[in-house]
Design an enzyme around this catalytic site. Structure first.
Site, PDB file in Angstrom:
ATOM      1  N   LYS A 176     -12.340  -1.811   6.921  1.00  0.00           N
ATOM      2  CA  LYS A 176     -11.581  -2.739   7.759  1.00  0.00           C
ATOM      3  C   LYS A 176     -11.996  -2.652   9.222  1.00  0.00           C
ATOM      4  O   LYS A 176     -12.203  -3.649   9.862  1.00  0.00           O
ATOM      5  CB  LYS A 176     -10.090  -2.479   7.602  1.00  0.00           C
ATOM      6  CG  LYS A 176      -9.596  -3.097   6.302  1.00  0.00           C
ATOM      7  CD  LYS A 176      -8.576  -2.315   5.563  1.00  0.00           C
ATOM      8  CE  LYS A 176      -8.395  -2.923   4.171  1.00  0.00           C
ATOM      9  NZ  LYS A 176      -7.618  -2.096   3.289  1.00  0.00           N
TER      10      LYS A 176
ATOM     11  N   ASP B 142      -1.580   6.695   6.591  1.00  0.00           N
ATOM     12  CA  ASP B 142      -2.588   5.758   6.108  1.00  0.00           C
ATOM     13  C   ASP B 142      -2.854   4.787   7.258  1.00  0.00           C
ATOM     14  O   ASP B 142      -2.025   3.952   7.587  1.00  0.00           O
ATOM     15  CB  ASP B 142      -2.058   5.015   4.874  1.00  0.00           C
ATOM     16  CG  ASP B 142      -3.056   4.007   4.321  1.00  0.00           C
ATOM     17  OD1 ASP B 142      -4.104   3.783   4.963  1.00  0.00           O
ATOM     18  OD2 ASP B 142      -2.784   3.441   3.247  1.00  0.00           O
TER      19      ASP B 142
ATOM     20  N   TRP C 271       0.821  -1.217   0.000  1.00  0.00           N
ATOM     21  CA  TRP C 271       0.000   0.000   0.000  1.00  0.00           C
ATOM     22  C   TRP C 271       0.849   1.259   0.000  1.00  0.00           C
ATOM     23  O   TRP C 271       0.521   2.241  -0.666  1.00  0.00           O
ATOM     24  CB  TRP C 271      -0.998  -0.002   1.153  1.00  0.00           C
ATOM     25  CG  TRP C 271      -2.055  -1.049   0.976  1.00  0.00           C
ATOM     26  CD1 TRP C 271      -2.293  -2.117   1.782  1.00  0.00           C
ATOM     27  CD2 TRP C 271      -3.011  -1.155  -0.106  1.00  0.00           C
ATOM     28  NE1 TRP C 271      -3.319  -2.870   1.280  1.00  0.00           N
ATOM     29  CE2 TRP C 271      -3.781  -2.312   0.129  1.00  0.00           C
ATOM     30  CE3 TRP C 271      -3.275  -0.384  -1.241  1.00  0.00           C
ATOM     31  CZ2 TRP C 271      -4.809  -2.719  -0.730  1.00  0.00           C
ATOM     32  CZ3 TRP C 271      -4.298  -0.793  -2.101  1.00  0.00           C
ATOM     33  CH2 TRP C 271      -5.047  -1.932  -1.843  1.00  0.00           C
TER      34      TRP C 271
END
Ligand SMILES: *Cc1c(COP(=O)(O)O)cnc(C)c1O
Length: 359
Positions: free
Chosen positions: A194, A170, A100
């Site tokens: 999530k 993030d 990511w």
């Protein structure tokens, strides 16, 4: 209905009580005769939902008043672009800790005028730990970090020293699962799917002085448009925001971030201990970097991994397959994943190991 434990990395397990509440009020929201899906985003009923969601998030994360909370779309992935577009002038720094963060770096590099420096990376160790981060040069517009690496199963337990350079995080896979001091950050972002709710919603928490720096952005890409319009410049993902509000209420009732962090530590400690004590399974991540929410493990034998995943699924332990880029197994244990599920998985792993080593 068959009882299963869902170890998916996202979209992920939701609190059962929230799903039941949604079901209960699905056809008529608070006696309105309309489903929450049918409410106008300009109605007072929806305004109350989004206001409550924001104040719950502010309370749970102790967000200071000089930060805005934005409810956006486009996933965490759109933030990879919005962040450099809104905040970067000349030069930015990134920490490379896996899939990511690499995607975030790639999007920043697409902005032609921008100098993008990767100041720390653990790529040379196949990302099985987070790197030491050197003191950040003070002429950077920001430093970007991925606090929890969903695919690789690593996490930072100490934030880098950034001086006066804003730290951008993030937090897609660990927002609200352990404590952070929001004032350590210039901006925090997370896809909801999530730890917060269903997909379709992205949370951005941004310090006020970082809003409106770039005056030439398209309205939808500009944090200022979103902040000035309280996240309803256009139609927001109303159902996802409603669900997020219910999850935040659930978390508050449970005792908030401190209480869930304790449970998350218990869940992950149990599973790491079982893996470390096993002669069959092994955790590839270095101890000091082990994530509380995403736990990879392997047997070092692809065929055995496959067999384990298949038998586990038949026994009701679903979505244990590791990300296609790393293989093996991965158990994602977000806030709503129950402790009993971890205990049941450990028992299953022990039985599998006994069977294999006997054979
Ligand atoms: C899942 C994830 C993303 C991507 O999120 P989308 O909402 O699918 O764009 C980005 N970063 C991290 C750390 C993630 O876990």
């Amino acid at each position: 209905m068959k009882k299963i434990y869902n170890f998916s990395a996202g979209p992920a397990t939701m609190p059962e009580s929230v799903l039941k509440k949604i079901q209960k009020e699905f056809l008529s929201y608070q006696g309105s005769g309309m489903s929450v899906m049918e409410l106008s985003h300009r109605s007072s009923l929806f305004q109350k939902i989004i206001d409550d969601a924001e104040s719950l998030l502010r309370e749970l994360m102790e967000i200071p008043s000089n930060y805005e909370v934005l409810f956006l779309q486009g996933g965490a992935s759109l933030q990879f672009s919005m962040i450099p577009l809104n905040l970067a002038k000349h030069k930015v720094a990134y920490i490379n800790t896996g899939l990511w963060s690499k995607r975030a770096i790639l999007e920043a590099e697409k902005i032609a005028s921008l100098e993008v420096e990767v100041i720390a990376s653990s790529e040379d160790k196949s990302f099985n730990a987070v790197p030491e981060v050197p003191m950040v040069a003070q002429d950077n517009d920001y430093v970007h970090i991925t606090t929890n690496n969903t695919v690789e199963g690593t996490a930072f337990f100490k934030l880098p020293e950034t001086g006066s350079v804003p730290l951008i995080a993030d937090m897609s896979s660990n927002i609200l699962s352990s404590y952070y001091d929001v004032s350590d950050f210039g901006l925090i972002y997370a896809g909801a799917q999530k730890n917060i709710g269903p997909s379709g919603l992205t949370i951005v928490i941004i310090r006020e002085d970082l809003i409106g720096l770039n005056k030439s952005l398209s309205a939808m890409l500009d944090y200022k448009t979103q902040a000035d319009n309280n996240s309803i410049y256009n139609t927001p993902p109303t159902f996802s925001i409603y669900t997020a509000k219910l999850v935040l209420e659930w978390l508050k009732d449970l005792g908030g971030v401190a209480a869930i962090e304790k449970i998350n530590r218990e869940k992950s400690t149990l599973l790491y201990k079982a893996i470390d004590e096993s002669a069959l399974f092994r955790a590839p991540v270095e101890k000091s970097s082990r994530s509380l929410t995403n736990i990879p493990f392997v047997t070092d034998n692809d065929e055995l991994d496959k067999q384990f995943i298949k038998e586990a699924e038949l026994a009701g332990f679903v979505n244990l397959k590791g990300h296609r880029s790393v293989g093996g197994m991965r158990a994602s244990l977000y806030n709503a994943f129950p402790l009993e599920g971890v205990q049941a998985l450990i028992l299953f792993m022990q039985q599998f190991e006994k069977k294999i080593t006997k054979g």
